[in-house]
Design a protein around this motif. Sequence first.
Motif, PDB file in Angstrom:
ATOM      1  N   CYS A  56       1.058   8.028   3.239  1.00 38.43           N
ATOM      2  CA  CYS A  56      -0.528   8.001   3.667  1.00 38.43           C
ATOM      3  C   CYS A  56      -0.492   8.696   5.016  1.00 38.43           C
ATOM      4  N   CYS A  95       0.769  -1.156  -0.084  1.00 36.48           N
ATOM      5  CA  CYS A  95       0.001  -0.059  -0.086  1.00 36.48           C
ATOM      6  C   CYS A  95       1.001   1.228  -0.051  1.00 36.48           C
ATOM      7  N   VAL A  96       0.449   2.436   0.171  1.00 32.32           N
ATOM      8  CA  VAL A  96       1.010   3.561   0.037  1.00 32.32           C
ATOM      9  C   VAL A  96       1.995   3.635   1.359  1.00 32.32           C
ATOM     10  N   GLY A  97       1.432   3.441   2.560  1.00 33.46           N
ATOM     11  CA  GLY A  97       2.537   3.234   3.806  1.00 33.46           C
ATOM     12  C   GLY A  97       2.862   4.583   4.303  1.00 33.46           C
ATOM     13  N   ARG A 120      -5.831  -0.689   8.070  1.00 34.64           N
ATOM     14  CA  ARG A 120      -6.868  -0.537   7.081  1.00 34.64           C
ATOM     15  C   ARG A 120      -6.559  -1.336   5.953  1.00 34.64           C
ATOM     16  N   GLU A 121      -5.335  -1.866   5.901  1.00 37.71           N
ATOM     17  CA  GLU A 121      -4.968  -3.005   5.078  1.00 37.71           C
ATOM     18  C   GLU A 121      -5.406  -2.796   3.509  1.00 37.71           C
ATOM     19  N   CYS A 122      -4.952  -1.861   3.064  1.00 39.08           N
ATOM     20  CA  CYS A 122      -5.250  -1.569   1.606  1.00 39.08           C
ATOM     21  C   CYS A 122      -4.291  -2.573   0.625  1.00 39.08           C
ATOM     22  N   SER A 178       0.783  -4.075   4.294  1.00 41.10           N
ATOM     23  CA  SER A 178      -0.093  -2.910   4.512  1.00 41.10           C
ATOM     24  C   SER A 178       0.582  -1.994   5.631  1.00 41.10           C
ATOM     25  N   GLY A 179       0.489  -0.753   5.327  1.00 40.49           N
ATOM     26  CA  GLY A 179       1.044   0.246   6.128  1.00 40.49           C
ATOM     27  C   GLY A 179       0.339   0.378   7.650  1.00 40.49           C
ATOM     28  N   CYS A 180      -0.904  -0.077   7.500  1.00 38.42           N
ATOM     29  CA  CYS A 180      -1.677  -0.108   8.799  1.00 38.42           C
ATOM     30  C   CYS A 180      -2.915  -0.986   8.576  1.00 38.42           C
ATOM     31  N   TYR A 200      -2.415   7.747   7.375  1.00 38.36           N
ATOM     32  CA  TYR A 200      -2.490   6.795   8.198  1.00 38.36           C
ATOM     33  C   TYR A 200      -1.548   5.849   8.622  1.00 38.36           C
ATOM     34  N   GLY A 201      -0.536   5.830   7.754  1.00 38.70           N
ATOM     35  CA  GLY A 201       0.493   4.760   7.998  1.00 38.70           C
ATOM     36  C   GLY A 201       1.301   4.939   9.023  1.00 38.70           C
TER      37      GLY A 201
HETATM   38  S1  SF4 Z   1      -3.123   0.368   4.635  1.00 41.21           S
HETATM   39 FE1  SF4 Z   1      -3.095   2.187   5.947  1.00 41.21          FE
HETATM   40  S2  SF4 Z   1      -1.082   3.099   5.555  1.00 41.21           S
HETATM   41 FE2  SF4 Z   1      -1.345   1.626   3.917  1.00 41.21          FE
HETATM   42  S3  SF4 Z   1      -2.604   3.095   2.251  1.00 41.21           S
HETATM   43 FE3  SF4 Z   1      -4.086   2.001   3.475  1.00 41.21          FE
HETATM   44  S4  SF4 Z   1      -4.474   3.361   5.131  1.00 41.21           S
HETATM   45 FE4  SF4 Z   1      -2.665   3.934   4.314  1.00 41.21          FE
END
Ligand code: SF4
Lengths: 806, 121
Positions: free
Chosen positions: A615, A609-611, A651-653, A647-649, A617-618
């Motif tokens: 991001c 994901c963006v991380g 939210r698990e994108c 995933s960076g948090c 939220y990351g």
């Molecule tokens: S998983 Fe978390 S850190 Fe990664 S893009 Fe989604 S919201 Fe952002």
Amino acid sequence: MRIVVAGYGPAAHRLVETLARRGFTGTITVIGEEPRPAYDRVALTSYLKGTGAGELTLPDPGASARVLLGDRVVRVDRGRRTVTTRDGHEEPYDVLVLATGSAPFVPPVPGAGRAFVYRTIEDLDAIRAASAGATTGVVVGGGLLGLEAADALRGLGLATHVVEMGPWLMPRQVDEGGGAVLRGHVERLGLTVHTGTGLDRIEDGRVVLADGTSIDAGVVVFSAGVRPRDELARRAGLPVGERGGVVVDEGMRTADPAIYAVGECALAGGMVYGLVGPCNAMAEVAADRVLGGSASFTGADLSTKLKLLGVDVASFGRLSGALDVTYMDPVGGVYKKLFVSDDARTLLGGICVGDATPYTLLRPLVGRELTASPSDLLFAGAGGPRVDLPDDAPVCSCNNVTRGEIRAAIAERGATDVPALKKCTRAGTSCGSCLPALASILAAEGVAQDKALCEHFAHSRSELFDIVRVRGITTFSRLIAEHGRGRGCDICKPVVASILASLDGGHVLEGERAALQDTNDHFLANIQKNGTYSVVPRIPGGEITPEKLIVIGEVARDFGLYTKITGGQRIDLFGARVEELPLIWKRLVDAGFESGHAYGKALRTVKSCVGSAWCRYGVRDSVGMAIALELRYRGLRSPHKLKAAVSGCARECAEARGKDFGVIATETGWNLYVGGNGGFTPRHAELLATDLSDEELIRSIDRFLMFYIRTADRLQRTSAWIERIGLDHLRDVIVGDSLGICADLDAAMERHVGGYFDEWRATVEDPEKLRRFVSFVNAPGTPDPSIVFETRRDQITPVLVEVTRS
Amino acid sequence: MTPTGRATAPGDDLRTWVPICAYADLIPERGAAALVAGDQIAVFRTFDGRFFAVGNRDPYSGAYVMSRGIVGTRDEEPVVATPMHKQVFSLVTGVCLDDPETALPTYPTRVTDGTLEVSVE
Ligand code: SF4
Ligand code: SRM
Ligand SMILES: Cc1cc2nc3c(=O)[nH]c(=O)nc-3n(C[C@H](O)[C@H](O)[C@H](O)COP(=O)(O)OP(=O)(O)OC[C@H]3O[C@@H](n4cnc5c(N)ncnc54)[C@H](O)[C@@H]3O)c2cc1C
Ligand code: FES
């Protein structure tokens, strides 16, 4: 006949299912207080780890029962044979079944109203919500469920304390010695334990113990036992036990012949059973009686196994006896004790902490003559004596499945693996602690027969792997000459190619190996329906510069290829003829790319994901980690393809939990999930370890992958492999090093990483290998005239060749 | 090992033989595609040194890919599996062992002075 069932938990579900299976023709009305159909309460904790409520739902029981949810039965009129619900609904019955379960006991201490209980999905939602704003938690009760709840609070990020009134943890299941070893484990997980003291009161933000200790507590959970929900029976004047529970006879019938009680609300033979196995057994007995049968419930196995992260605690049978044999290793955290009859001939029961292997193997032998000396039995399992079970021995106590039924499923219904056994017998579908036993029964029944890879090898893939590894075999010809017959086929050749590649690297087109590869590996690209190939440049983690994007565009334009963004964060270029492949790779290599594996049983992509870099939220750099993992494991040959994501948090994108290994960043480290799958049989990955540092994460994945490569069957994704071996066993092996192979696994991965090279570049640079990339050996200048394209949406598309069979 | 082709049959002398490639150019148990008088032919060299030639068109997918299949044996029979959906064909008779109604055309082969030759007549 009209049957009304009060309550819709596991026991009610089993009752309806049994009636349906046995062809009941009357009407069934189920009234459940919870807002959802029956779900797997045993697996409740997995809900906090991300399993959806839908996944916990028990399968449709198969009867056209009318189900009223979110309403409660409040009165039974025995004279008129009707029940009335809170919402005022009235329902007549010929037979009423009480399956109301039990409710958590809430001790009457000041401030009890501030605490939570741990029984339903709604309870867990409330706990999760409260934990979001808290840093500390207290669980009151250090029994089986209390420790499970404590571990869950820990998983929610709370510094957690456990308070147990008894002198040690799990006083009902283990003795003092076991309690001491267990405490060591629990404390090592980071939980704080208080024993021998009760609760005095709960105040805002803290609890005060009877001995005056004050503990900060943002969240308080009671897990201090359960009470049968017998209020309907009481009000209707039916006898209940002194400490609760609707009194029933062996046929599960209450004092009123039209009313049955099953599950945790029933008092059968003077006991209330708090385990799902006996509850299911009661439901089956009641169903049989309703249908005119004469089945009876005469007691059940009270074996238990604690599903606490990384710690095995189990007890079975009687926890006392004339003689006992104890093994204790406080350093290794292992405590095992067996109780035997005074003539030392009959096994009575046992306690295991830190290693539950004896539990799985010996539980079915309780009450039987010993097959080996008690001290040998303590080491049953790896290297221990083989334990043969008689047909009537229970194997799965959650679902009352005996050794004989498993044997029948194998012999008569053709079950050849653990998933098939689960489907035909239901064994292994609840707590999962019998899975290793299922696997060993399959082996004992000689299902080994079916593991033959093909007509050329009588071995399974994992056996071949061991043969090749142990004997140091490096060629297919030697392997088949010494261990097989004939010259192989499209099944065994690619398997052996993959084993050789996993063990000692080297180019897939080197020497004899070239002849083992399926067409994709042979041409290092993916074959398409018209005999052309696709090229998928590796884009680690999905991160790519504008310059590189432009190069891909130019290559596609110059060779006239169709382009498509894949589901794996890269770009697929389709329609290349064999003779064009090296030219395309050359362009890519010169621009700093390597072509990638969209083919072969190997690592595909590590999505990210963006991380935290971009991001809001990351919490961690998911892109950096994904790139590191993709570069580390690229080229790794395995039993089936491997996919991963980071995933960076939470939210698990990146959809990490749909992957063979998935990594999710937390405030304090990385959580590692394994065994996810999309595709044909989707499966969510399961949590293997939490809060890992970068190094710990990589080491865990290294071992996970190498253990999979060594032991999985041909074309078995990690999901099916974990179903077969069990997550607990996997964790034992790669975290606890229970087989003593971790150093080996680590070394094997180091060899892979050190030996990796770009196989496309190596091909482009080797004239010998390039010779095979021609259209025709006798006319290399003539392109294949059968390859024809037309244009659709501005790009090429293959023209379908008409299929005729001569 | 002496390279041998299909056993010489009466009338072989009257055939037209087309040279395909050097014996050494073929990797054992791997095929190659050849273009002979407009027809696509797949030639294979088996482990024991024999040569076979069959039609290159996979009758199931319609793609000209038989030369890229995996070569092996079924019982004692030398076979090739189509790389598309893995149906297995005898290299000797061309018949699909999974579906005897379907067959690939077969062609006689021989080796002359280290060169593999195929006859398409
Ligand atoms: S998983 Fe978390 S850190 Fe990664 S893009 Fe989604 S919201 Fe952002
Ligand atoms: C290109 C792509 C479709 C797309 O355009 O998006 C694709 C294409 C193919 N997939 Fe896929 N899959 C692609 C993403 C997926 C995904 C999604 C993902 O990876 O995130 C899945 C589900 C996730 C999973 O695998 O768990 C997926 C599940 C499958 C399966 C079923 C696997 C299973 O366990 O059931 C197969 C069949 C198999 O591997 O046996 C398959 C097989 C194939 C093959 C290799 C079939 C074949 O043999 O020709 C396709 C050829 C690709 C080619 O020619 O280049 N593909 N495939 C995707 C490539 C991603 C990449 O960059 O690597
Ligand atoms: C966290 C947790 C972990 C567990 N782990 C294990 C384990 O590892 N192994 C094991 O064997 N067991 C385990 N158990 C115990 C197991 O879940 C229970 O034994 C099982 O759920 C009992 O089933 P039941 O149907 O009798 O009761 P319940 O599951 O309690 O279901 C009864 C249902 O009836 C409803 N109800 C009650 N009164 C009424 C009314 N008047 N009208 C309508 N509806 C009503 C309730 O709301 C509930 O939905 C665990 C339990 C929990 C909570
Ligand atoms: S013993 Fe629990 S699932 Fe088999």
